[in-house]
Design a protein around this motif. Structure first.
Motif, mmCIF file in Angstrom:
data_model
loop_
_atom_site.group_PDB
_atom_site.id
_atom_site.type_symbol
_atom_site.label_atom_id
_atom_site.label_comp_id
_atom_site.label_asym_id
_atom_site.label_seq_id
_atom_site.Cartn_x
_atom_site.Cartn_y
_atom_site.Cartn_z
ATOM 1 N N ILE A 1 8.776 -0.789 -7.717
ATOM 2 C CA ILE A 1 7.504 -0.147 -7.368
ATOM 3 C C ILE A 1 6.529 -1.177 -6.816
ATOM 4 O O ILE A 1 5.882 -0.964 -5.785
ATOM 5 N N VAL A 2 6.422 -2.317 -7.493
ATOM 6 C CA VAL A 2 5.477 -3.353 -7.070
ATOM 7 C C VAL A 2 5.859 -3.916 -5.707
ATOM 8 O O VAL A 2 5.012 -4.049 -4.807
ATOM 9 N N ASP A 3 7.127 -4.237 -5.533
ATOM 10 C CA ASP A 3 7.566 -4.862 -4.277
ATOM 11 C C ASP A 3 7.475 -3.902 -3.091
ATOM 12 O O ASP A 3 7.407 -4.334 -1.938
ATOM 13 N N ALA A 4 7.464 -2.593 -3.376
ATOM 14 C CA ALA A 4 7.353 -1.611 -2.293
ATOM 15 C C ALA A 4 5.933 -1.489 -1.763
ATOM 16 O O ALA A 4 5.695 -0.807 -0.761
ATOM 17 N N LYS A 5 4.994 -2.153 -2.396
ATOM 18 C CA LYS A 5 3.594 -2.055 -1.984
ATOM 19 C C LYS A 5 3.392 -2.539 -0.554
ATOM 20 O O LYS A 5 2.544 -2.024 0.175
ATOM 21 N N SER A 6 4.161 -3.548 -0.130
ATOM 22 C CA SER A 6 4.029 -4.088 1.221
ATOM 23 C C SER A 6 5.390 -4.590 1.676
ATOM 24 O O SER A 6 6.155 -5.140 0.872
ATOM 25 N N HIS A 7 5.691 -4.447 2.968
ATOM 26 C CA HIS A 7 6.979 -4.961 3.445
ATOM 27 C C HIS A 7 7.002 -6.490 3.393
ATOM 28 O O HIS A 7 8.067 -7.101 3.384
ATOM 29 N N PHE A 8 5.816 -7.116 3.294
ATOM 30 C CA PHE A 8 5.769 -8.570 3.168
ATOM 31 C C PHE A 8 6.247 -9.035 1.785
ATOM 32 O O PHE A 8 6.667 -10.181 1.632
ATOM 33 N N SER B 1 3.029 3.230 -4.654
ATOM 34 C CA SER B 1 2.477 1.907 -4.932
ATOM 35 C C SER B 1 1.380 1.544 -3.946
ATOM 36 O O SER B 1 0.639 0.591 -4.150
ATOM 37 N N SER B 2 1.263 2.319 -2.874
ATOM 38 C CA SER B 2 0.254 2.078 -1.845
ATOM 39 C C SER B 2 -1.064 2.750 -2.218
ATOM 40 O O SER B 2 -1.099 3.949 -2.525
ATOM 41 N N THR B 3 -2.153 1.987 -2.182
ATOM 42 C CA THR B 3 -3.460 2.578 -2.471
ATOM 43 C C THR B 3 -3.850 3.596 -1.408
ATOM 44 O O THR B 3 -4.499 4.598 -1.710
ATOM 45 N N ALA B 4 -3.443 3.371 -0.160
ATOM 46 C CA ALA B 4 -3.766 4.315 0.915
ATOM 47 C C ALA B 4 -3.062 5.650 0.694
ATOM 48 O O ALA B 4 -3.652 6.722 0.885
ATOM 49 N N VAL B 5 -1.788 5.596 0.293
ATOM 50 C CA VAL B 5 -1.038 6.827 0.013
ATOM 51 C C VAL B 5 -1.665 7.564 -1.168
ATOM 52 O O VAL B 5 -1.827 8.792 -1.133
ATOM 53 N N GLN B 6 -2.037 6.825 -2.199
ATOM 54 C CA GLN B 6 -2.648 7.460 -3.373
ATOM 55 C C GLN B 6 -3.938 8.185 -3.000
ATOM 56 O O GLN B 6 -4.193 9.305 -3.449
ATOM 57 N N ARG B 7 -4.751 7.559 -2.160
ATOM 58 C CA ARG B 7 -6.002 8.191 -1.745
ATOM 59 C C ARG B 7 -5.730 9.521 -1.029
ATOM 60 O O ARG B 7 -6.397 10.522 -1.275
ATOM 61 N N CYS C 1 -3.142 -3.000 -8.421
ATOM 62 C CA CYS C 1 -4.574 -2.690 -8.346
ATOM 63 C C CYS C 1 -5.230 -3.271 -7.098
ATOM 64 O O CYS C 1 -6.410 -3.007 -6.839
ATOM 65 N N VAL C 2 -4.499 -4.059 -6.322
ATOM 66 C CA VAL C 2 -5.075 -4.696 -5.133
ATOM 67 C C VAL C 2 -4.905 -3.766 -3.939
ATOM 68 O O VAL C 2 -3.789 -3.360 -3.620
ATOM 69 N N PRO C 3 -5.982 -3.402 -3.247
ATOM 70 C CA PRO C 3 -5.875 -2.489 -2.097
ATOM 71 C C PRO C 3 -4.932 -3.021 -1.025
ATOM 72 O O PRO C 3 -4.817 -4.234 -0.810
ATOM 73 N N ASP C 4 -4.265 -2.112 -0.341
ATOM 74 C CA ASP C 4 -3.297 -2.474 0.698
ATOM 75 C C ASP C 4 -3.899 -3.390 1.755
ATOM 76 O O ASP C 4 -3.249 -4.315 2.240
ATOM 77 N N GLU C 5 -5.146 -3.132 2.118
ATOM 78 C CA GLU C 5 -5.751 -3.893 3.204
ATOM 79 C C GLU C 5 -5.940 -5.370 2.843
ATOM 80 O O GLU C 5 -6.005 -6.216 3.731
ATOM 81 N N ILE C 6 -6.007 -5.675 1.561
ATOM 82 C CA ILE C 6 -6.088 -7.073 1.132
ATOM 83 C C ILE C 6 -4.695 -7.688 1.090
ATOM 84 O O ILE C 6 -4.485 -8.811 1.550
ATOM 85 N N ILE C 7 -3.732 -6.946 0.556
ATOM 86 C CA ILE C 7 -2.353 -7.443 0.482
ATOM 87 C C ILE C 7 -1.822 -7.789 1.876
ATOM 88 O O ILE C 7 -1.149 -8.803 2.072
ATOM 89 N N ASP C 8 -2.125 -6.954 2.850
ATOM 90 C CA ASP C 8 -1.543 -7.099 4.188
ATOM 91 C C ASP C 8 -2.466 -7.813 5.178
ATOM 92 O O ASP C 8 -2.165 -7.866 6.376
ATOM 93 N N LYS C 9 -3.571 -8.363 4.704
ATOM 94 C CA LYS C 9 -4.516 -8.997 5.625
ATOM 95 C C LYS C 9 -3.908 -10.255 6.240
ATOM 96 O O LYS C 9 -3.366 -11.109 5.539
ATOM 97 N N ARG C 10 -4.032 -10.379 7.559
ATOM 98 C CA ARG C 10 -3.448 -11.516 8.266
ATOM 99 C C ARG C 10 -4.378 -12.722 8.290
ATOM 100 O O ARG C 10 -3.914 -13.847 8.480
ATOM 101 N N ALA C 11 -5.651 -12.513 8.111
ATOM 102 C CA ALA C 11 -6.608 -13.616 8.116
ATOM 103 C C ALA C 11 -6.862 -14.094 6.687
ATOM 104 O O ALA C 11 -6.424 -13.475 5.717
ATOM 105 N N ARG C 12 -7.580 -15.206 6.581
ATOM 106 C CA ARG C 12 -7.936 -15.738 5.263
ATOM 107 C C ARG C 12 -8.803 -14.723 4.512
ATOM 108 O O ARG C 12 -9.673 -14.080 5.096
ATOM 109 N N LEU C 13 -8.559 -14.593 3.225
ATOM 110 C CA LEU C 13 -9.340 -13.665 2.424
ATOM 111 C C LEU C 13 -10.767 -14.168 2.262
ATOM 112 O O LEU C 13 -11.008 -15.366 2.121
ATOM 113 N N THR C 14 -11.712 -13.238 2.267
ATOM 114 C CA THR C 14 -13.094 -13.591 1.972
ATOM 115 C C THR C 14 -13.214 -13.883 0.476
ATOM 116 O O THR C 14 -12.341 -13.502 -0.316
#
Length: 413
Positions: free
Chosen positions: A225-232, A65-71, A274-287
């Motif tokens: 599968i979806v919930d495993a995308k991020s521990h958050f 479910s992780s885009t990084a793992v898929q890459r 479809c949302v990249p991991d770095e967006i799902i786990d971003k700690r700051a406000r999204l651009t």
């Protein structure tokens, strides 16, 4: 419950969901199915075996479910952690009577031919190796570009020949070489032709109906599968489903509607794959750009679910969880008149559960604070006031439904 679902349609929908994980590397599982199936036809496998192989190919990356793992999987064939997702996929498929038929092939699809367990069995061994062959071919295609697969034929065929005898079964490589000699094989791998190829397959062995409670177990699989995308987001979909059922019961929904609203809760975030991991786990406000990527997910949920006959209502209830009564939600800008009670329930459950759970930018909110925040959403015309009142009248019960481990008591799960 009288509603029944076609398993073939459910598998194709699950394949569509898994496609999302690649983000830009779209249709990987489908191309693997095409490559493996055409090779198997050349080897003389009967139609029944072809159907089973296709299903295994479509679901072979179920554990990702992780885009990084898929890459990494698609670009590093020798990645040392590549077997982790194989074991995860195997574990997820095991509980399902029919899907479990492909579980062992999925488990060993990154294991070289000469290293396969002696007790695997001829069918699973061959299927796992054909999946590996398709996976390696498509990985090379993705690295070279899918604009013109035919142009990349010579280098890919040469590389596959070099894998014969250890990583790949020699007879499978010979069959692939024969298939690869046809220009049509490579041209059909271009993105615009892939979906047509899959749509034309009868998959007769998988064209069976399952009752809705059984489909609820498939929905539970998707939510995992979806919930495993991020521990958050661990167990987020499960919490939304349980709270949606809880609110539905307090609203007086029928048993059939309760089962369906629970499934809508389980699957409401499938588009988030479809949302990249770095967006799902971003700690700051999204651009603004990142938020536009995030906004896609509920639309993708709708596109996946609406093509499964019998899930038309569930598709709407799941996909409208970011719509608002004032018409300012996304992505369809539905207003109150066009939002059913069930869709409003899923929306309230989604906000409640998200507030009760840790996020990258904040900790979990106390239960009394959640009630106040929900009230603000009502004042702004986002959430249904009556449903929020039901949740707040039983804050402790709502909190338990949203946060405690999956009970599995409902008819949909």
């Amino acid at each position: 419950m009288s509603l029944r679902i076609d398993l073939r349609s459910a598998i194709l929908a699950l394949s569509d969901a898994l496609d999302l994980v690649g983000v830009n590397d779209f249709q990987h599982g489908k191309r693997v199915a095409m490559i493996a199936r055409e090779t198997a036809i050349n080897m003389g496998l009967p139609e029944r075996r072809l159907d089973r192989l296709v299903c295994g190919c479509l679901l072979h990356d179920l554990g990702v479910s992780s885009t990084a793992v898929q890459r990494r999987l698609l670009r590093q064939a020798d990645w040392e952690d590549r077997h982790i997702h194989c074991e995860t996929g195997y574990r997820l498929l095991q509980p399902f009577s029919h899907l479990s038929l492909v579980s062992r092939a999925v488990r060993y699809h990154h294991t070289p031919w000469v290293d396969l367990p002696a007790d695997l069995g001829e069918t699973d061994a061959l299927d796992s190796n054909l999946i590996l062959l398709g996976d390696r071919v498509d990985g090379m295609l993705l690295q070279r570009g899918l604009d013109n697969p035919l142009f990349n034929r010579p280098g890919i065929v040469e590389a596959i020949v070099g894998l014969a005898g250890r990583e790949l079964l020699p007879e499978a490589v010979d069959a692939f070489i024969a298939v690869a000699s046809r220009e049509a094989f490579w041209i059909a791998l271009a993105p615009r032709h892939v979906q047509s190829y899959l749509n034309d397959l009868p998959l007769s062995e998988w064209r069976m109906t399952i009752d809705f409670p059984m489909f609820g177990h498939v929905a539970r699989l998707v939510s995992t599968i979806v919930d495993a995308k991020s521990h958050f987001t661990a167990a987020h979909s499960l919490g939304v489903a349980q709270l949606a059922r809880h609110l539905g019961q307090r609203s007086g929904l029928t048993a059939d509607s309760l089962a369906k609203v629970e499934v809508a809760g389980l699957m409401h975030d499938v588009g988030k794959l479809c949302v990249p991991d770095e967006i799902i786990d971003k700690r700051a406000r999204l651009t603004p750009l990142e938020f536009s990527v995030m906004e896609r997910h509920s639309f993708e949920t709708y596109q996946i679910l609406r093509h499964v006959p019998g899930l038309e209502q569930v598709a709407e209830w799941a996909a409208f969880h970011h719509e608002a009564l004032n018409g300012q939600g996304y992505p369809f800008r539905r207003s109150a008149a066009r939002l059913s009670t069930e869709a409003r329930i899923v929306a309230v459950a989604d906000v409640f559960q998200a507030l009760a759970q840790e996020r990258p930018y904040r900790g979990p909110q106390p239960v009394d604070v959640i009630g106040g925040i929900l009230g603000e959403f009502v004042k702004r015309g986002v959430l249904d006031g009556d449903l929020v009142a039901l949740a707040c009248e039983d804050l402790d019960g709502s909190w338990r439904a949203a946060t405690l481990p999956w009970s599995g008591d409902g008819g949909g799960g």
